[in-house]
Design a protein around this motif. Sequence first.
Motif, PDB file in Angstrom:
ATOM      1  N   GLU A 161      44.982  54.527  39.488  1.00  0.00           N
ATOM      2  CA  GLU A 161      46.281  53.924  39.781  1.00  0.00           C
ATOM      3  C   GLU A 161      46.192  52.400  39.789  1.00  0.00           C
ATOM      4  OE1 GLU A 161      49.334  54.927  40.237  1.00  0.00           O
ATOM      5  OE2 GLU A 161      49.112  57.111  40.234  1.00  0.00           O
ATOM      6  N   VAL A 162      45.142  51.864  40.401  1.00  0.00           N
ATOM      7  CA  VAL A 162      44.977  50.408  40.452  1.00  0.00           C
ATOM      8  C   VAL A 162      44.840  49.832  39.051  1.00  0.00           C
ATOM      9  CG1 VAL A 162      43.437  48.544  41.179  1.00  0.00           C
ATOM     10  CG2 VAL A 162      44.023  50.376  42.778  1.00  0.00           C
ATOM     11  N   TYR A 163      43.988  50.439  38.246  1.00  0.00           N
ATOM     12  CA  TYR A 163      43.797  49.946  36.885  1.00  0.00           C
ATOM     13  C   TYR A 163      45.083  50.081  36.067  1.00  0.00           C
ATOM     14  CZ  TYR A 163      38.695  49.624  37.486  1.00  0.00           C
ATOM     15  OH  TYR A 163      37.425  49.286  37.886  1.00  0.00           O
ATOM     16  N   ALA A 164      45.822  51.174  36.270  1.00  0.00           N
ATOM     17  CA  ALA A 164      47.071  51.365  35.536  1.00  0.00           C
ATOM     18  C   ALA A 164      48.097  50.307  35.915  1.00  0.00           C
ATOM     19  CB  ALA A 164      47.632  52.764  35.803  1.00  0.00           C
ATOM     20  N   GLU A 165      48.190  50.010  37.201  1.00  0.00           N
ATOM     21  CA  GLU A 165      49.132  48.985  37.648  1.00  0.00           C
ATOM     22  C   GLU A 165      48.817  47.638  37.016  1.00  0.00           C
ATOM     23  OE1 GLU A 165      48.871  49.068  41.872  1.00  0.00           O
ATOM     24  OE2 GLU A 165      50.065  50.913  42.070  1.00  0.00           O
ATOM     25  N   ARG A 166      47.533  47.299  36.941  1.00  0.00           N
ATOM     26  CA  ARG A 166      47.137  46.025  36.354  1.00  0.00           C
ATOM     27  C   ARG A 166      47.405  46.002  34.845  1.00  0.00           C
ATOM     28  NH1 ARG A 166      43.483  42.893  39.559  1.00  0.00           N
ATOM     29  NH2 ARG A 166      42.380  42.131  37.705  1.00  0.00           N
ATOM     30  N   SER A 167      47.165  47.121  34.191  1.00  0.00           N
ATOM     31  CA  SER A 167      47.313  47.186  32.739  1.00  0.00           C
ATOM     32  C   SER A 167      48.767  47.199  32.301  1.00  0.00           C
ATOM     33  CB  SER A 167      46.618  48.436  32.195  1.00  0.00           C
ATOM     34  OG  SER A 167      45.236  48.421  32.489  1.00  0.00           O
ATOM     35  N   MET A 168      49.642  47.796  33.108  1.00  0.00           N
ATOM     36  CA  MET A 168      51.031  48.003  32.699  1.00  0.00           C
ATOM     37  C   MET A 168      51.999  46.994  33.307  1.00  0.00           C
ATOM     38  SD  MET A 168      50.943  52.182  33.003  1.00  0.00           S
ATOM     39  CE  MET A 168      52.519  52.456  32.198  1.00  0.00           C
ATOM     40  N   ARG A 169      51.474  46.060  34.074  1.00  0.00           N
ATOM     41  CA  ARG A 169      52.336  45.072  34.720  1.00  0.00           C
ATOM     42  C   ARG A 169      52.975  44.169  33.677  1.00  0.00           C
ATOM     43  NH1 ARG A 169      49.976  41.366  39.491  1.00  0.00           N
ATOM     44  NH2 ARG A 169      49.915  43.446  40.429  1.00  0.00           N
ATOM     45  N   THR A 170      54.263  43.861  33.877  1.00  0.00           N
ATOM     46  CA  THR A 170      54.948  42.868  33.055  1.00  0.00           C
ATOM     47  C   THR A 170      55.008  41.563  33.832  1.00  0.00           C
ATOM     48  OG1 THR A 170      57.092  43.561  33.915  1.00  0.00           O
ATOM     49  CG2 THR A 170      56.327  44.600  31.876  1.00  0.00           C
ATOM     50  N   GLY A 171      55.096  40.462  33.123  1.00  0.00           N
ATOM     51  CA  GLY A 171      55.108  39.169  33.786  1.00  0.00           C
ATOM     52  C   GLY A 171      53.705  38.687  34.064  1.00  0.00           C
ATOM     53  N   PRO A 172      53.536  37.823  35.090  1.00  0.00           N
ATOM     54  CA  PRO A 172      52.214  37.248  35.386  1.00  0.00           C
ATOM     55  C   PRO A 172      51.186  38.340  35.661  1.00  0.00           C
ATOM     56  CG  PRO A 172      53.940  36.113  36.611  1.00  0.00           C
ATOM     57  CD  PRO A 172      54.583  37.313  35.987  1.00  0.00           C
ATOM     58  N   GLN A 173      50.024  38.193  35.065  1.00  0.00           N
ATOM     59  CA  GLN A 173      48.956  39.181  35.222  1.00  0.00           C
ATOM     60  C   GLN A 173      48.038  38.795  36.382  1.00  0.00           C
ATOM     61  OE1 GLN A 173      48.722  42.104  33.335  1.00  0.00           O
ATOM     62  NE2 GLN A 173      50.770  41.376  32.841  1.00  0.00           N
ATOM     63  N   PRO A 174      47.390  39.777  37.008  1.00  0.00           N
ATOM     64  CA  PRO A 174      46.439  39.460  38.082  1.00  0.00           C
ATOM     65  C   PRO A 174      45.338  38.548  37.563  1.00  0.00           C
ATOM     66  CG  PRO A 174      46.862  41.823  37.961  1.00  0.00           C
ATOM     67  CD  PRO A 174      47.473  41.219  36.732  1.00  0.00           C
ATOM     68  N   ALA A 175      44.934  37.613  38.407  1.00  0.00           N
ATOM     69  CA  ALA A 175      43.881  36.677  38.006  1.00  0.00           C
ATOM     70  C   ALA A 175      42.509  37.335  38.097  1.00  0.00           C
ATOM     71  CB  ALA A 175      43.918  35.438  38.902  1.00  0.00           C
ATOM     72  N   GLY A 176      41.675  37.085  37.073  1.00  0.00           N
ATOM     73  CA  GLY A 176      40.280  37.508  37.140  1.00  0.00           C
ATOM     74  C   GLY A 176      40.064  38.981  36.855  1.00  0.00           C
ATOM     75  N   GLU A 177      38.798  39.317  36.700  1.00  0.00           N
ATOM     76  CA  GLU A 177      38.420  40.697  36.430  1.00  0.00           C
ATOM     77  C   GLU A 177      38.414  41.502  37.722  1.00  0.00           C
ATOM     78  OE1 GLU A 177      34.284  41.447  35.573  1.00  0.00           O
ATOM     79  OE2 GLU A 177      33.682  39.569  36.483  1.00  0.00           O
ATOM     80  N   LEU A 178      38.391  42.811  37.587  1.00  0.00           N
ATOM     81  CA  LEU A 178      38.260  43.695  38.741  1.00  0.00           C
ATOM     82  C   LEU A 178      37.428  44.893  38.327  1.00  0.00           C
ATOM     83  CD1 LEU A 178      38.904  44.565  41.638  1.00  0.00           C
ATOM     84  CD2 LEU A 178      40.972  45.671  40.747  1.00  0.00           C
ATOM     85  N   GLN A 179      36.325  45.110  39.048  1.00  0.00           N
ATOM     86  CA  GLN A 179      35.465  46.266  38.823  1.00  0.00           C
ATOM     87  C   GLN A 179      35.407  47.082  40.116  1.00  0.00           C
ATOM     88  OE1 GLN A 179      33.964  47.083  35.901  1.00  0.00           O
ATOM     89  NE2 GLN A 179      34.882  45.293  34.902  1.00  0.00           N
ATOM     90  N   LEU A 180      35.634  48.371  39.991  1.00  0.00           N
ATOM     91  CA  LEU A 180      35.608  49.282  41.132  1.00  0.00           C
ATOM     92  C   LEU A 180      34.595  50.382  40.861  1.00  0.00           C
ATOM     93  CD1 LEU A 180      39.478  49.756  41.489  1.00  0.00           C
ATOM     94  CD2 LEU A 180      38.043  48.156  42.793  1.00  0.00           C
ATOM     95  N   THR A 181      33.879  50.775  41.893  1.00  0.00           N
ATOM     96  CA  THR A 181      32.966  51.906  41.737  1.00  0.00           C
ATOM     97  C   THR A 181      32.757  52.581  43.078  1.00  0.00           C
ATOM     98  OG1 THR A 181      30.905  52.617  40.674  1.00  0.00           O
ATOM     99  CG2 THR A 181      30.740  50.751  42.180  1.00  0.00           C
ATOM    100  N   THR A 182      32.268  53.798  43.007  1.00  0.00           N
ATOM    101  CA  THR A 182      31.918  54.586  44.188  1.00  0.00           C
ATOM    102  C   THR A 182      30.454  54.984  44.094  1.00  0.00           C
ATOM    103  OG1 THR A 182      34.141  55.540  44.245  1.00  0.00           O
ATOM    104  CG2 THR A 182      32.449  56.643  45.540  1.00  0.00           C
TER     105      THR A 182
END
Length: 250
Positions: A123-144
């Motif tokens: 969900e987090v990655y989808a929100e970042r990928s599909m956002r319109t307008g200004p994009q989140p700054a910087g990379e984001l890596q998540l793991t468990t």
Amino acid sequence: MRLQHATWQEVEAYLEREKGIIVPIGSTEQHGPNGLVGTDAICPEAIAWELGERHGVLVAPTQNLGMAQHHLAFPGTISLRPSTLMAVLRDTITSLSGQGFSHILFLNGHGGNIGTMSAAFAEVYAERSMRTGPQPAGELQLTTFNWFLGPRVRELAESLYGDAEGTHATASEVALSWFARPAAVKQVDMSPRIAPRGSAQCDAEEFRRRFPDGRMGSDPSLASVEHGERFLEAGVADLWEVYRAFVTSP
């Protein structure tokens, strides 16, 4: 370094040199006749705290509540719905990533969280990928990383307990929780010595019928504080190997 024991200025200084953080996550649920209700949170927390002290890694407050609905027929268990846990994880990630944390590792102590955590990350990655307008700054890596599946931990559990390790209220997790909380050690006779085996994919009432004392295929009477210290060392070594590879990955 524990986030809740730091000032905001100290966290800001940390972010100038490091972008990674560890978030322990577990559950509040029954763990058989001699296991603590907080076992699944205590274990990853103990490993993360020790690693943080040794290697200067920032450790966030522990997420103590997880997806534990199948244990709700046992008093003391508190469960979040999968949707609730997903929302908590998404807000945690959004908060940290917005401040500059780019590599967030969730150190998990509860198997029931795994599917929900994967969905939350998606969900987090989808929100970042599909956002319109200004994009989140910087990379984001998540793991468990599931501490109980680390190679050193698994090898130690096999050598100490063999088939009596089981899959819930295990001797290894009880031992580690006892080392972390030695005042809570409880000696209880197990009957039968090794609990029934089976699936936890059921509702709470059915789970208690299948596993009357809460154990799944385990004999946690084999646990000891000395074993717990060894599991802590194995867990820290496993986590440090995974964390270093994670924060240096392209």
